[in-house]
Enzyme design. Structure first.
Site, mmCIF file in Angstrom:
data_model
loop_
_atom_site.group_PDB
_atom_site.id
_atom_site.type_symbol
_atom_site.label_atom_id
_atom_site.label_comp_id
_atom_site.label_asym_id
_atom_site.label_seq_id
_atom_site.Cartn_x
_atom_site.Cartn_y
_atom_site.Cartn_z
ATOM 1 N N ASP A 1 -3.323 -7.206 -2.087
ATOM 2 C CA ASP A 1 -3.792 -6.871 -0.741
ATOM 3 C C ASP A 1 -5.307 -7.059 -0.576
ATOM 4 O O ASP A 1 -6.009 -6.162 -0.128
ATOM 5 C CB ASP A 1 -3.389 -5.407 -0.469
ATOM 6 C CG ASP A 1 -3.692 -4.959 0.941
ATOM 7 O OD1 ASP A 1 -3.549 -5.772 1.872
ATOM 8 O OD2 ASP A 1 -4.089 -3.785 1.110
ATOM 9 N N GLU B 1 -0.468 -1.443 -10.275
ATOM 10 C CA GLU B 1 0.864 -1.556 -9.673
ATOM 11 C C GLU B 1 1.683 -2.705 -10.233
ATOM 12 O O GLU B 1 2.191 -3.550 -9.483
ATOM 13 C CB GLU B 1 0.751 -1.642 -8.150
ATOM 14 C CG GLU B 1 0.072 -0.418 -7.560
ATOM 15 C CD GLU B 1 0.206 -0.302 -6.052
ATOM 16 O OE1 GLU B 1 0.691 -1.256 -5.421
ATOM 17 O OE2 GLU B 1 -0.172 0.753 -5.523
ATOM 18 N N TYR C 1 1.204 6.484 -1.303
ATOM 19 C CA TYR C 1 0.768 6.555 0.096
ATOM 20 C C TYR C 1 1.690 7.454 0.900
ATOM 21 O O TYR C 1 2.314 7.023 1.862
ATOM 22 C CB TYR C 1 0.656 5.138 0.664
ATOM 23 C CG TYR C 1 -0.572 4.454 0.095
ATOM 24 C CD1 TYR C 1 -1.797 4.591 0.719
ATOM 25 C CD2 TYR C 1 -0.513 3.758 -1.101
ATOM 26 C CE1 TYR C 1 -2.946 4.025 0.175
ATOM 27 C CE2 TYR C 1 -1.645 3.191 -1.656
ATOM 28 C CZ TYR C 1 -2.862 3.330 -1.013
ATOM 29 O OH TYR C 1 -3.997 2.789 -1.552
ATOM 30 N N GLU D 1 -4.964 6.178 -6.073
ATOM 31 C CA GLU D 1 -5.011 5.717 -4.679
ATOM 32 C C GLU D 1 -4.196 6.641 -3.799
ATOM 33 O O GLU D 1 -3.075 7.016 -4.149
ATOM 34 C CB GLU D 1 -4.424 4.303 -4.529
ATOM 35 C CG GLU D 1 -5.279 3.195 -5.074
ATOM 36 C CD GLU D 1 -4.674 1.808 -4.838
ATOM 37 O OE1 GLU D 1 -3.891 1.636 -3.884
ATOM 38 O OE2 GLU D 1 -4.994 0.910 -5.635
#
Ligand code: GCB
Length: 698
Positions: free
Chosen positions: A239, A490, A543, A579
């Site tokens: 990303d 990740e 998230y 994160e």
């Protein structure tokens, strides 16, 4: 660093199945006639370039021969920066520049060129979509002078690129001098035999931004039929925008013919807590016949330039490695953990050869500290660390990933303003100038290689992954700020191949550095993860209330606590949250809070803070890192509006409401944990009601 040979052999086998060794020009001339302009030819050609690049002169083993010390001026060394405006041209046909040998003449004589700043990404410099979105090869060149005095002094001449993304080949006056794969990491070469002294010289660089399943990071090329032709499209799952070009400085520098090639420093603190130990091991480069006649002097200087230890003057036999004891050492401490954070001594190394009169002087900054870890805690100089920080990117308007000293200085001012003490170099190694600031200002770094979103585990990929770690450790091994190596972000760690893959990468990294813990930032469910068992510390990304349970802030607290606890229970290792966050449009206010608004970001943070505070009481939880320090550019997708907006600062480094909110938490934590006073501007004046209410002691 003999392990590299093993890794590079594997690369050869898997790259070509024939362990073909052949120079790039030869290989390209062989391949060129075989290439037809059919639908797949562009892809084949770009892949060929990368393939050739990998198997040619700069195989992984080649890269790691010798050290990669940052070029520093000294009594014996001169440094010239080649930064500035270079000539630039796209190669729409990937092999054309090789076929027409653009490296044999000025690039401007091969066709039209445009000015391109170095360092900078090239993507956002023009108004041309075809430059911004280019896939494949671009060319740069620049002329430079090499003083005749360098010949008279008998200097070795070197050229060093601090980062060219993704793959590069470099010619000096038409001679292929070096090639390198994996952006974000430096490479250099002695070029004395290629340069003309007292005359103008030319450096030509071919840069390929193509990412494949066997590059680090990984990407995919796809064909897009357009009218009667086919365009090659680069896709990737990570990303951030795949910025490319000569991203960091280019140095031309000298060494004497016998020179300090590398120094490895390990530091420790004696159990008395005050005596520092500096173990050093120096490697000499260049050719010399009588080893015994080379003397090596090692001095330690404090920050004011005073000599602290001068006695370590020995002949080569026992002088190349040794230990310096520093009584009452000023230890290296993180920001806000000590009144003087980031204390750096200077190790002054000097080689001298009596017969030839050659001297080389290199000064290496050194911070004295130790790190220790167990199942619940990471300590520095005996004190437990609690990470308050960020994930970040090298990213800004116009220059993309190009080094910008004004920007990085501002970033460190913001980091300190907010009371953070750490960040992760998500998702690739950052510039050495950025790392210097971390050393000097006491910011702890989780140093990550470009192993982002790993999938399709293969031996080639694993070897490249090992290469990236070996090159990163070679570059940053002496930095006190680096407190962990992060080997991935990740990865598809639920795949069963992940177990052996990560086992071998961890084993490899440990063979280079056992003094720092290894982490990876995981995001698969803990019960399916295969990688964590090999790590020392577990980082996880989640998230909550953004990608899942969108808008439901009330789930955060329980989910974060639960997940952190599960990771710890499964692996019995310290855990940190690497994160969490929410995209936020600066200036968008919605009350009650609503996704994308500044209010939502603030409330999402607060819910996480509650979870973190509960976790802190459970001992094994060692830190919180918000995603992201600042907004950053990404590939074009409908889920991103002008890039990723999870920054607490905008891309221009202006604070969103969340920045002020986070600042309060980080300073309050520092006050609680390190007893530091709050900054004077911590609260804005509101009203003088002190006589009417009880004063709350902070
Ligand atoms: C992640 C990635 C990071 C992304 C972030 C996001 O998990 O590690 O690279 O930018 O999520 O914002 O989606």
């Amino acid at each position: 660093m003999s392990k590299r040979n093993y890794a590079s052999k594997c690369s050869f086998i898997f790259l070509d199945n024939k362990t073909l060794m052949c120079s790039i020009p030869v290989l390209s001339s062989l391949l060129w006639p075989m290439m037809s302009p059919n639908k797949n030819s562009r892809i084949a050609l770009v892949m060929t370039f990368l393939w050739m690049n990998t198997i040619a002169s700069d195989t992984p083993a080649g890269n790691l021969q010798g050290g990669i010390l940052y070029p520093r001026e000294s009594e014996s060394r001169e440094v010239k920066l080649l930064d500035g405006i270079w000539n630039f041209r796209l190669s729409l046909d990937p092999l054309m520049g090789f076929k027409e040998k653009w490296f044999t003449k000025d690039l401007s004589k091969t066709g039209s060129v445009i000015p391109m700043p170095v360092p900078s990404s090239y993507n956002d410099i023009t108004m041309e979509r075809k430059i911004r979105d280019h896939v494949g090869i671009v060319w740069y060149d620049k002329t430079f002078f090499v003083p005749d005095s360098w010949r008279q002094f008998g200097y070795h001449v070197w050229m060093r690129f601090s980062s060219v993304h993704y793959a590069a080949q470099v010619w000096i006056n038409g001679h292929l001098a070096m090639s390198h794969e994996i952006g974000h990491l430096p490479f250099h070469r002695e070029i004395t035999s290629f340069v003309q002294f007292g005359k103008q010289n030319r450096v030509t660089v071919a840069v390929d931004n193509t990412l494949l399943q066997t590059t680090l990071p990984q990407g995919l090329l796809q064909d897009l039929p357009v009218e009667d032709t086919v365009e090659t499209i680069q896709t990737y799952t990570f990303d951030f925008f795949n910025y490319a070009g000569i991203h960091r400085s280019v140095h031309l520098y000298t060494t004497p013919t016998i020179y300090i090639d590398d120094v490895k420093i390990l530091t420790d603190v004696k159990t008395d807590g005050t005596t520092g130990l500096i173990h050093y091991n120096i490697t000499i480069g260049g050719s010399f016949s009588k080893e015994e006649s080379v003397m090596c002097f090692v001095d330690l200087l404090d920050q004011d330039g005073n000599f602290i230890v001068r006695k370590n003057r020995n002949s080569t036999l026992d002088g190349l490695s040794g230990t310096i004891e520093v009584p009452n050492a000023k230890l290296w401490w993180p920001y806000l953990m000590h009144p003087i954070p980031g204390y750096m001594y200077m190790l002054q190394l000097q080689l001298s050869q009596k017969d030839s009169g050659i001297n080389d002087v290199y000064r290496q900054p050194v911070g004295i500290r130790n790190l220790k870890w167990n199942a619940t805690t990471l300590t520095i100089n005996g004190k437990p660390i609690y990470l308050r920080g960020f994930g970040r990117h090298e990213d800004s308007d116009i220059r993309g990933k190009g080094l910008d000293l004004a920007l990085i200085t501002k970033d460190y001012n913001l980091i300190k303003w907010i009371g953070a003490n750490a960040y992760r170099t998500s998702h690739y190694p950052y510039a050495e100038e950025i790392m210097d600031f971390a050393d000097q200002q006491g910011i702890m770094i989780i140093n990550e290689c470009p192993g982002v979103d790993l999938v399709n585990y293969s031996i080639i990929l694993r070897n490249k992954h090992m290469d990236s770690m070996a090159e990163l450790i070679r570059r940053d091994k002496n930095r006190p700020s680096v407190i962990m190596w992060s080997i991935a972000n990740e990865p598809r760690s639920q795949l069963k191949e992940a177990a052996e893959y990560f086992r071998s990468v961890v084993e490899f990294v440990k063979s280079y550095d056992e003094t720092r813990p290894i982490t990876a930032v995981l995001n698969r469910a803990e019960n399916e993860d295969e990688a964590g068992q090999y790590l020392d510390i577990i980082g996880f990304n989640r998230y909550n209330s953004w990608y899942s349970n969108t808008g439901r802030l009330e789930v955060i607290r329980e989910k974060v606590e639960d997940e952190a606890y599960k990771w710890h229970t499964k692996y019995n290792k310290p855990v940190f949250m690497a994160e969490y966050g929410a995209d936020t449009i600066p200036g968008l206010h919605i009350n009650p809070s609503y996704v994308w608004s500044e209010e939502y970001q603030v409330e999402l943070l607060s819910e996480h803070f509650k979870a973190f505070d509960a976790l802190r009481k459970k001992q094994f939880f060692i830190g919180e890192m918000i995603w992201n320090f600042a907004d950053f550019n990404t590939a074009q997708t409908v889920t991103r509006v002008g890039g990723n907006k999870k920054g607490i600062f905008t891309r221009q480094r202006q604070p969103k409401a969340a920045a002020h909110h986070l600042r309060k938490r980080y300073w309050l934590l520092a006050t609680e944990l390190e007893k530091v006073p709050l900054p004077l501007d911590f609260e804005n004046y509101e009203a003088d009601v002190s006589e009417n209410i009880l004063k709350v002691e902070l």
